[in-house]
Design a protein around this motif. Structure first.
Motif, PDB file in Angstrom:
ATOM      1  N   GLY A   1       0.797  -1.218   0.000  1.00  0.00           N
ATOM      2  CA  GLY A   1       0.000   0.000   0.000  1.00  0.00           C
ATOM      3  C   GLY A   1       0.831   1.271   0.000  1.00  0.00           C
ATOM      4  O   GLY A   1       0.378   2.302  -0.495  1.00  0.00           O
ATOM      5  N   VAL A   2       2.024   1.223   0.543  1.00  0.00           N
ATOM      6  CA  VAL A   2       2.877   2.406   0.566  1.00  0.00           C
ATOM      7  C   VAL A   2       3.337   2.771  -0.852  1.00  0.00           C
ATOM      8  O   VAL A   2       3.649   3.923  -1.131  1.00  0.00           O
ATOM      9  N   PHE A   3       3.349   1.806  -1.761  1.00  0.00           N
ATOM     10  CA  PHE A   3       3.789   2.050  -3.135  1.00  0.00           C
ATOM     11  C   PHE A   3       2.637   2.370  -4.082  1.00  0.00           C
ATOM     12  O   PHE A   3       2.869   2.779  -5.211  1.00  0.00           O
ATOM     13  N   THR A   4       1.404   2.145  -3.663  1.00  0.00           N
ATOM     14  CA  THR A   4       0.252   2.318  -4.543  1.00  0.00           C
ATOM     15  C   THR A   4      -0.697   3.341  -3.959  1.00  0.00           C
ATOM     16  O   THR A   4      -1.466   3.052  -3.052  1.00  0.00           O
ATOM     17  N   THR A   5      -0.653   4.545  -4.486  1.00  0.00           N
ATOM     18  CA  THR A   5      -1.561   5.604  -4.055  1.00  0.00           C
ATOM     19  C   THR A   5      -2.238   6.202  -5.285  1.00  0.00           C
ATOM     20  O   THR A   5      -1.804   5.991  -6.421  1.00  0.00           O
ATOM     21  N   GLN A   6      -3.279   6.949  -5.064  1.00  0.00           N
ATOM     22  CA  GLN A   6      -4.002   7.566  -6.167  1.00  0.00           C
ATOM     23  C   GLN A   6      -3.083   8.498  -6.964  1.00  0.00           C
ATOM     24  O   GLN A   6      -3.131   8.542  -8.181  1.00  0.00           O
ATOM     25  N   ASN A   7      -2.236   9.226  -6.269  1.00  0.00           N
ATOM     26  CA  ASN A   7      -1.329  10.147  -6.947  1.00  0.00           C
ATOM     27  C   ASN A   7      -0.118   9.449  -7.574  1.00  0.00           C
ATOM     28  O   ASN A   7       0.537  10.013  -8.443  1.00  0.00           O
ATOM     29  N   HIS A   8       0.185   8.248  -7.106  1.00  0.00           N
ATOM     30  CA  HIS A   8       1.341   7.496  -7.609  1.00  0.00           C
ATOM     31  C   HIS A   8       0.981   6.021  -7.772  1.00  0.00           C
ATOM     32  O   HIS A   8       1.393   5.179  -6.957  1.00  0.00           O
TER      33      HIS A   8
ATOM     34  N   TYR B   1      -4.953   0.962  -7.245  1.00  0.00           N
ATOM     35  CA  TYR B   1      -3.877   1.701  -7.913  1.00  0.00           C
ATOM     36  C   TYR B   1      -2.679   0.819  -8.223  1.00  0.00           C
ATOM     37  O   TYR B   1      -1.543   1.272  -8.192  1.00  0.00           O
ATOM     38  N   LEU B   2      -2.955  -0.443  -8.501  1.00  0.00           N
ATOM     39  CA  LEU B   2      -1.910  -1.388  -8.886  1.00  0.00           C
ATOM     40  C   LEU B   2      -2.326  -2.041 -10.195  1.00  0.00           C
ATOM     41  O   LEU B   2      -3.435  -2.570 -10.319  1.00  0.00           O
ATOM     42  N   LEU B   3      -1.454  -1.979 -11.195  1.00  0.00           N
ATOM     43  CA  LEU B   3      -1.711  -2.607 -12.477  1.00  0.00           C
ATOM     44  C   LEU B   3      -0.620  -3.639 -12.733  1.00  0.00           C
ATOM     45  O   LEU B   3       0.565  -3.309 -12.726  1.00  0.00           O
ATOM     46  N   LEU B   4      -1.034  -4.888 -12.914  1.00  0.00           N
ATOM     47  CA  LEU B   4      -0.098  -5.962 -13.240  1.00  0.00           C
ATOM     48  C   LEU B   4      -0.275  -6.310 -14.712  1.00  0.00           C
ATOM     49  O   LEU B   4      -1.368  -6.671 -15.137  1.00  0.00           O
ATOM     50  N   LYS B   5       0.779  -6.169 -15.476  1.00  0.00           N
ATOM     51  CA  LYS B   5       0.775  -6.538 -16.892  1.00  0.00           C
ATOM     52  C   LYS B   5       1.615  -7.796 -17.019  1.00  0.00           C
ATOM     53  O   LYS B   5       2.702  -7.880 -16.477  1.00  0.00           O
ATOM     54  N   ARG B   6       1.110  -8.780 -17.741  1.00  0.00           N
ATOM     55  CA  ARG B   6       1.832 -10.040 -17.859  1.00  0.00           C
ATOM     56  C   ARG B   6       2.134 -10.352 -19.311  1.00  0.00           C
ATOM     57  O   ARG B   6       1.408  -9.971 -20.214  1.00  0.00           O
ATOM     58  N   LEU B   7       3.216 -11.060 -19.515  1.00  0.00           N
ATOM     59  CA  LEU B   7       3.601 -11.521 -20.833  1.00  0.00           C
ATOM     60  C   LEU B   7       3.906 -12.998 -20.728  1.00  0.00           C
ATOM     61  O   LEU B   7       4.698 -13.432 -19.890  1.00  0.00           O
ATOM     62  N   LEU B   8       3.226 -13.767 -21.557  1.00  0.00           N
ATOM     63  CA  LEU B   8       3.437 -15.208 -21.576  1.00  0.00           C
ATOM     64  C   LEU B   8       3.844 -15.628 -22.977  1.00  0.00           C
ATOM     65  O   LEU B   8       3.282 -15.138 -23.961  1.00  0.00           O
ATOM     66  N   ALA B   9       4.778 -16.513 -23.070  1.00  0.00           N
ATOM     67  CA  ALA B   9       5.152 -17.065 -24.369  1.00  0.00           C
ATOM     68  C   ALA B   9       4.055 -18.018 -24.810  1.00  0.00           C
ATOM     69  O   ALA B   9       3.518 -18.787 -24.016  1.00  0.00           O
TER      70      ALA B   9
ATOM     71  N   VAL C   1       2.702   0.331 -11.680  1.00  0.00           N
ATOM     72  CA  VAL C   1       2.543  -0.599 -12.789  1.00  0.00           C
ATOM     73  C   VAL C   1       3.700  -1.587 -12.725  1.00  0.00           C
ATOM     74  O   VAL C   1       4.870  -1.187 -12.667  1.00  0.00           O
ATOM     75  N   VAL C   2       3.380  -2.867 -12.719  1.00  0.00           N
ATOM     76  CA  VAL C   2       4.398  -3.927 -12.679  1.00  0.00           C
ATOM     77  C   VAL C   2       4.250  -4.753 -13.955  1.00  0.00           C
ATOM     78  O   VAL C   2       3.174  -5.292 -14.236  1.00  0.00           O
ATOM     79  N   PHE C   3       5.314  -4.823 -14.730  1.00  0.00           N
ATOM     80  CA  PHE C   3       5.328  -5.617 -15.955  1.00  0.00           C
ATOM     81  C   PHE C   3       6.041  -6.938 -15.659  1.00  0.00           C
ATOM     82  O   PHE C   3       7.205  -6.944 -15.277  1.00  0.00           O
ATOM     83  N   LEU C   4       5.328  -8.026 -15.831  1.00  0.00           N
ATOM     84  CA  LEU C   4       5.858  -9.356 -15.530  1.00  0.00           C
ATOM     85  C   LEU C   4       6.154 -10.083 -16.840  1.00  0.00           C
ATOM     86  O   LEU C   4       5.249 -10.420 -17.591  1.00  0.00           O
ATOM     87  N   ASP C   5       7.423 -10.305 -17.101  1.00  0.00           N
ATOM     88  CA  ASP C   5       7.850 -10.966 -18.329  1.00  0.00           C
ATOM     89  C   ASP C   5       8.305 -12.386 -17.997  1.00  0.00           C
ATOM     90  O   ASP C   5       8.722 -12.683 -16.888  1.00  0.00           O
TER      91      ASP C   5
END
Length: 67
Positions: free
Chosen positions: A2-9, A40-48, A12-16
């Motif tokens: 929660g300390v890393f995810t705020t409305q102002n900040h 306020y957390l977005l996880l983007k994933r990439l799968l082969a 986004v985590v990109f998982l490759d």
């Protein structure tokens, strides 16, 4: 987290290369995706993709998840 995810900040985590992830890592990702208090957390994933239609463990684990 929660300390890393705020409305102002938002975070986004990109998982490759998720096809290399171990079960503990996949469980953590699933926990982050399903936590209703997590904002306020977005996880983007990439799968082969594979040549056949069978789902790899990460694909089958997250197939029903909506972001």
């Amino acid at each position: 987290m929660g300390v890393f995810t705020t409305q102002n900040h938002p975070l986004v985590v990109f998982l490759d290369d998720l096809h290399w992830a171990d079960s503990a890592s996949l469980n953590l990702i699933e926990l982050l995706m399903t936590d209703s208090d997590r904002k306020y957390l977005l996880l983007k994933r990439l799968l082969a993709t594979r040549c056949n239609d069978s789902a790899t463990p990460p694909q089958s684990k997250f197939r029903s998840s909506r972001y």
